[in-house]
Design a protein around this motif. Structure first.
Motif, short mmCIF file in Angstrom:
data_model
loop_
_atom_site.label_atom_id
_atom_site.label_comp_id
_atom_site.label_asym_id
_atom_site.label_seq_id
_atom_site.Cartn_x
_atom_site.Cartn_y
_atom_site.Cartn_z
N UNK A 107 -3.24 12.88 68.14
CA UNK A 107 -2.08 12.00 68.16
C UNK A 107 -0.97 12.63 67.32
N UNK A 108 0.26 12.26 67.64
CA UNK A 108 1.37 12.70 66.81
C UNK A 108 2.10 13.88 67.38
N UNK A 109 2.42 14.83 66.53
CA UNK A 109 3.33 15.91 66.90
C UNK A 109 2.67 17.05 67.66
N UNK A 561 -1.91 15.96 62.26
CA UNK A 561 -0.63 15.57 61.68
C UNK A 561 -0.84 14.92 60.33
N UNK A 562 0.10 15.15 59.40
CA UNK A 562 0.03 14.52 58.09
C UNK A 562 1.41 14.01 57.69
N UNK A 571 7.83 13.66 54.26
CA UNK A 571 7.58 14.93 54.93
C UNK A 571 6.46 14.72 55.93
N UNK A 572 6.66 15.20 57.15
CA UNK A 572 5.58 15.19 58.12
C UNK A 572 5.37 16.60 58.62
N UNK A 573 4.16 16.89 58.97
CA UNK A 573 3.85 18.22 59.44
C UNK A 573 2.51 18.28 60.13
N UNK A 574 2.08 19.49 60.47
CA UNK A 574 0.81 19.74 61.13
C UNK A 574 0.06 20.77 60.32
#
Length: 751
Positions: A107-109, A561-562, A571-574
């Motif tokens: 799920x997510x980016x 994703x975090x 901040x969001x990222x992988x």
């Protein structure tokens, strides 16, 4: 060690299937011989990029027919997800898909699972509505050889009904009901000139109020916002034109142009203030304005087919242009604190050139080359609201509060800017450009001898990610070449049943996280190897069909994703969190009980665990369950149609879907999204050229989340009973609330 759960589940399912089969046999023994036409229609698919029966494909796949799509009002991604066990699919509230198949994909980016419209992979608007479909194919497991990267979990293929040069016909459907729902769609097919050319048109328009309401609560300064109450209000429009026919004796063309517009909610999450026994609230409180997402897509596809002696040459070219504007209220309160604006432009170019054998020889083959370029631009700002600026231009108030202590002082009334005095300051969040490309060559060969079929394939796929962080002035790129083999062996037991074994490799490309505080942060490609054995068959003179599959998947460098809080904001990222192993099964059974009644049942279960050294926040999760892996899911469908008088039929459809519990996105702080059961039904009457139905979605009004996750506590709330990340930061739970009970009525006219 795999959990004892799977050891309980598989025997229980096998026992139920064994009990069901004798009952089905008894039904037919009592009913006597059935008419030749009283059989389950054979479904043809293009999973191996040639038209074949589902029974011939040595892998597990699910098909939703065009008739079911129309009758059951399958219009959104969640509708597809409910119909296929081991498929976890929904639309994120920012308009992008959340999807995993057999626990692969995320799920997510991350992409993880490929979405296709007529053999064109969709990167920018996979959650758009695609109507006038012949079928939807869901291919399970890595699809590396014929589909390439970003298909590690499988593929979801929307297959349009093609223009028909033989006759003119059309359909109009009008639907309306609760939540201010108004939905109109129509399609027209017409021959052009009687020389093999034809045109097919499709269009739709939809609007509804939604079920998420904004309370516009009183703020600390005594003011209220004036946002629309219906924060889930949505409008969508779109259309498609397809023109096809012969250009020469051996050359034919199909051209498609489509557009979609969407204006709906963005990240209007329901917020939970505890980690279990969720309340599923349908109200939110936001600040300056309701979070919204506006998206517009134009796309074109050109397919050329040259019929050569013994093989076809097929060229599929496409271009997609998508503009998306997303506005989020990050703090999730009625105060003017922290918002996010994300304008995004996406251009996608794809080219597939393939050669496919067309003889009746035991040797069949396909080979081709593929190129894609995904060009994305994002100029995203954090919006900081404050009413005070010092003489030297330094921001005080809310900004300092956010950078310091997550606004804990705000609730003591230290900073309460009146609405009319509030000013907005913009800080760079994601100023980026990304060019993601694939260049691949692939081939697949099948050979039949006696009752055996052997298939071997390989794809050499070079991926590249070139990223520029405008704000930091940093540019970097990653490039790797992946070799993806695939092999299968099929043994036909008789004309109507077979067993098979398949091994397949897949991957999801790596990339570069882009943020104002860390510049460019790379993550690696994730890879998977899937082993599958299964059986497929038809019996009872074609009135029953079934399949069973068991799989084991070795999944390495999983991308997850975090979200974290920093002094500069969210901040969001992988990241690559580690390796996991998945083991599971799938089974389905369809029976034509009588001329009027068809029953189908499908089920799937997955057991997964992290293996080896899996680290996040310096915690080893070895043996724990990864996110987004439903344990056990199933669905039952019943379709009944009976003549009640001359020229009129009674119709009834019921679909029951059980979605298993699974852990949510944040692997380092998993929360369990409970299992839930959704019941949909349609009842009505139909004439020769019309159909009227009353439709119930979520008949029992079950509360559920289509996705949920922990999230940094930007809401300024006391941690109290909220979750706490391993590093001590407070967090809470947010989720995309599923559709409550919705009653609508629809009228279709065929001409």
């Amino acid at each position: 060690m795999y959990r004892i759960y799977m050891l309980r589940t598989i025997p229980a399912f096998v026992l139920s299937a064994l009990l069901f089969l004798p009952i089905s046999s008894a039904v037919y023994a009592q009913a006597g011989a059935q008419a030749e036409t009283d059989v389950i229609e054979e479904v043809l698919v293009t999973a191996r990029k040639r038209e074949e029966s589902v029974l011939e494909i040595p892998e597990s796949l699910s098909v939703i027919t065009g008739e079911d799509i129309n009758r059951q009002n399958v219009k959104a991604l969640k509708d597809v997800g409910f119909k296929v066990p081991n498929l976890n699919l929904s639309m994120r509230l920012d308009g992008f898909p959340n999807v995993s198949i057999r626990g692969l994909g995320a799920f997510g980016n991350t992409q993880g699972v490929g979405f296709y419209l007529d053999d064109v992979q969709i990167f920018s608007d996979a959650s758009s509505r695609f109507g006038d479909l012949a079928r939807i194919e869901v291919l399970k497991g890595p699809q590396g050889v014929l589909y390439g990267g970003s298909n590690i979990g499988g593929a979801v293929k929307f297959v349009s009904a093609r223009p028909d040069s033989e006759q003119a016909f059309g359909r109009v459907k009008v639907l309306g009901g609760q939540q201010g729902m108004i939905d109109v769609e129509g399609s027209v097919n017409t021959p052009l000139g009687g020389n093999g050319w034809a045109m097919r048109l499709f269009g739709f328009g939809s609007s509804h109020d939604g079920f998420i309401k904004n309370r516009n609560a009183v703020r600390h300064n005594g003011h209220r916002t004036s946002n629309k109450k219906n924060s889930g209000e949505t409008e969508a429009y779109g259309g498609r034109v397809m023109i096809g026919g012969p250009l020469a004796e051996r050359l034919s063309m199909l051209f498609t142009a489509r557009w979609n517009e969407y204006d709906g909610p963005n990240n209007t999450w329901s917020r939970e203030l505890k980690v279990e026994d969720w309340d599923y609230p349908t109200t939110i409180n936001t600040g300056p304005e309701n979070p919204r997402h506006e998206r517009r897509t134009y796309a074109g596809m050109l397919e050329l087919t040259w019929e050569m002696d013994g093989f076809d040459i097929v060229s599929v070219s496409s271009f997609t242009d998508t503009h998306s504007n997303r506005y989020s209220d990050v703090d999730g309160t009625p105060e003017f604190l922290l918002d996010l604006f994300r304008p995004e432009k996406m251009n996608v170019l794809t080219q597939d050139l393939r050669f496919t054998s067309t003889t009746d020889s035991p040797l069949q083959w396909i080979a081709g080359v593929y190129y894609s370029l995904y060009d994305e631009n994002m100029d995203s700002d954090l919006i900081i609201w404050d009413s005070r600026v010092t003489a030297d231009g330094r921001l005080d108030g809310v900004l300092g509060c956010i950078a310091g202590d997550l606004c804990s002082g705000l609730w003591a009334g230290e900073i309460v800017p009146p609405e009319e005095e509030a000013e907005a300051f913009y800080l760079p969040f994601e100023y980026r450009r990304r060019d993601k490309s694939h260049l691949a060559a692939y081939g697949n060969v099948t050979y039949d001898f006696d009752e055996w079929e052997v298939a071997l394939g390989i794809r050499i796929d070079q991926w590249k990610n070139k990223s520029l962080n405008y704000d930091a002035g940093i540019e970097s790129s990653l490039k790797e070449t992946e070799v993806l083999p695939r092999g299968s062996v099929t043994r036909w037991l008789n004309d109507d049943s077979m067993i098979y074994a398949t091994i397949a490799f897949g991957y999801e490309p790596g990339g570069l996280n882009i943020g104002a505080d860390f510049g460019l942060l790379p993550f690696d490609a994730e890879k998977a190897v899937s082993y599958e054995v299964g059986w497929k068959g038809r019996w009872m003179d074609g009135r029953a069909s079934a399949s069973v599959a068991v799989f084991y998947i070795d999944y390495n460098k999983r991308q997850v994703e975090y979200h974290i809080a920093t002094p500069q904001g969210p901040v969001e990222g992988i990241g690559n969190f580690g390796d996991s192993r998945q083991f599971g099964f799938e089974a389905d059974l369809s029976v034509q009980v009588s001329e009027e009644l068809t029953l189908s049942f499908a089920a799937g279960a997955i057991d997964a665990e992290w293996t080896g050294e899996t680290l996040a926040y310096d915690i080893d999760f070895d043996g724990e369950k990864p996110p987004n892996v439903p344990e056990f899911s199933w669905n039952v469908n019943a379709d009944y149609r009976k003549a009640i008088n001359d020229g009129m039929d009674f119709i009834l459809g019921v679909q029951v879907s059980k979605n298993g519990a699974y852990d949510t996105v944040q692997a380092y702080h998993p929360l369990t999204n409970p299992s839930f059961t959704v019941i949909n039904a349609q009842v009505g009457v139909a004439g020769d050229n019309w159909e009227f139905t009353v439709n119930a979605e979520n008949l029992t009004d079950k509360s559920y989340y289509t996705d949920s996750q922990s999230f940094p506590n930007f809401y300024g709330l006391d941690a109290g009973d909220l979750c706490v990340y391993p590093n001590g930061d407070a967090c809470l739970t947010i989720g995309t609330l599923g559709q409550p009970r919705l009653i609508t009525a629809s009228l279709s006219y065929f001409f």
